[in-house]
Design a protein around this motif. Structure first.
Motif, mmCIF file in Angstrom:
data_model
loop_
_atom_site.group_PDB
_atom_site.id
_atom_site.type_symbol
_atom_site.label_atom_id
_atom_site.label_comp_id
_atom_site.label_asym_id
_atom_site.label_seq_id
_atom_site.Cartn_x
_atom_site.Cartn_y
_atom_site.Cartn_z
ATOM 1 N N GLU A 5 0.832 -1.199 0.000
ATOM 2 C CA GLU A 5 0.000 0.000 0.000
ATOM 3 C C GLU A 5 0.869 1.253 0.000
ATOM 4 N N ARG A 21 3.551 6.229 -5.285
ATOM 5 C CA ARG A 21 3.452 6.394 -6.739
ATOM 6 C C ARG A 21 2.338 7.374 -7.106
ATOM 7 N N THR A 52 -1.884 0.683 -15.266
ATOM 8 C CA THR A 52 -1.649 1.136 -13.896
ATOM 9 C C THR A 52 -1.844 2.638 -13.785
ATOM 10 N N THR A 56 2.120 2.012 -3.503
ATOM 11 C CA THR A 56 1.046 2.582 -4.318
ATOM 12 C C THR A 56 0.806 4.045 -3.956
ATOM 13 N N ASP A 73 -4.311 4.703 -11.251
ATOM 14 C CA ASP A 73 -3.839 5.743 -10.330
ATOM 15 C C ASP A 73 -4.579 7.058 -10.549
#
Length: 322
Positions: A3, A9, A38, A6, A42
């Motif tokens: 997590e 990012r 991805t 992520t 996001d």
């Protein structure tokens, strides 16, 4: 994938969206080292958090951050956001040394995401904030923010310009930088019609228009924008210069004067030579007034300048005698 990875990012993605007006999906994915799939996930995560991200498909499509109906999660209340925006506007209009560009960039980022209602509050409150130098023409904070974004995004702009001699022209330029100098804001830009680098006083700029046409950056004919403006201002204003040699080691002098110690050099172990300048000999006096109490110094300059300073010092001395 964890997590925390992520989250890191997604925050990197948000930072990229805030530092450029438009990104292609391919370039964003390459910057972040992720796949297009991805990236799309996001972007959706940021949208769920309240960020309005506009997307367009196709070869020339991509992503851009838009203002939302509410403030995204910056850990700020409405009142805190308004206070911060006003503070940045005040800082931007004061010509602060070493931080002017940072101030404008922060202001542009914040106002880019402020909803209309809060932006109105900022405009209303900031209108009652008086500048420190009332003799200096006011510069609209909105224009400063727009110019900062144009410089950042390499976007051509149009504007109407009134020169010092009263001549009025319409310009199309490629903006490079904003520089605070001589208590004014200057725009450094490549003038497309004149095919040359130019400086423009922002307070003389009217009818600003963003063209949404981007350009490839050109090489500035100077070490940096501040140096370019300094040369241009000196040639236009006929700057008066002198050198002050004071009995103060350069380390202590720099500590005392901070960013205003620019150009100072060591003269032996216990003396510092400090270049000063102004639009007239009168402005040199204000520089001398900042020398610390008890520090002996010598002023070196041309005969006319030193004679003026000597006469002014004598008049001030006579004026204080009872």
């Amino acid at each position: 994938m964890s997590e925390s990875t992520t989250t890191s990012r997604v925050l990197s993605l948000l930072n990229l969206l805030q530092t450029h007006r438009h990104w292609s999906g391919t370039e964003l994915a390459q910057r972040l080292g992720i796949t297009g799939r991805t990236l799309r996930r996001d972007v959706e995560r940021l949208r769920e958090l309240g960020y309005r991200i506009e997307s367009a498909p196709g070869t020339h499509g991509g992503y851009r951050l838009e203002a939302g109906a509410s403030i995204p999660p910056l850990l700020l209340t409405d009142d805190e956001a308004v206070t911060m925006a006003i503070g940045l506007r005040v800082a931007a209009t004061q010509g602060l040394a070493d931080g002017a560009l940072t101030t404008l960039t922060a202001l542009a980022k914040l106002e880019q995401v402020l909803p209309a209602a809060l932006r109105s509050r900022v405009n209303a409150l900031a209108g009652h904030v008086q500048p420190v130098h009332p003799d200096v023409p006011a510069v609209t904070p909105e224009v400063l923010g727009k110019l900062a974004l144009a410089c950042r995004d390499r976007e051509r702009i149009r504007f109407h310009y009134v020169a010092a001699n009263g001549a009025e022209t319409d310009r199309v330029v490629e903006p490079h930088s904003l520089v605070a100098a001589q208590r004014y804001w200057f725009l450094v830009a490549w003038d497309l019609h004149r095919e040359a680098w130019r400086t423009f006083r922002v307070d003389r700029l009217e009818k600003f228009f963003a063209t949404r046409v981007q350009f490839e950056p050109r090489e500035l004919p100077a070490g940096d924008a501040a140096e370019f403006v300094a040369a241009a201002v000196s040639s236009l204003l006929g700057t008066v210069t002198a050198e002050v040699v004071m009995d103060l080691p350069i380390e202590r002098m720099r500590e005392y004067f901070g960013p205003w110690a620019k150009g100072a050099r060591s003269v032996g172990a216990f003396k510092t030579a400090w270049p000063i300048e102004g639009r007239s000999p009168h402005e040199l006096i204000s520089s001398l007034a900042w020398i610390p109490e008890g520090v002996q110094y010598e002023v070196r300059g041309d005969a006319a300048t030193t004679a003026f300073l000597r006469e002014a010092a004598e008049r001030m001395l006579n004026a204080t005698r009872n």
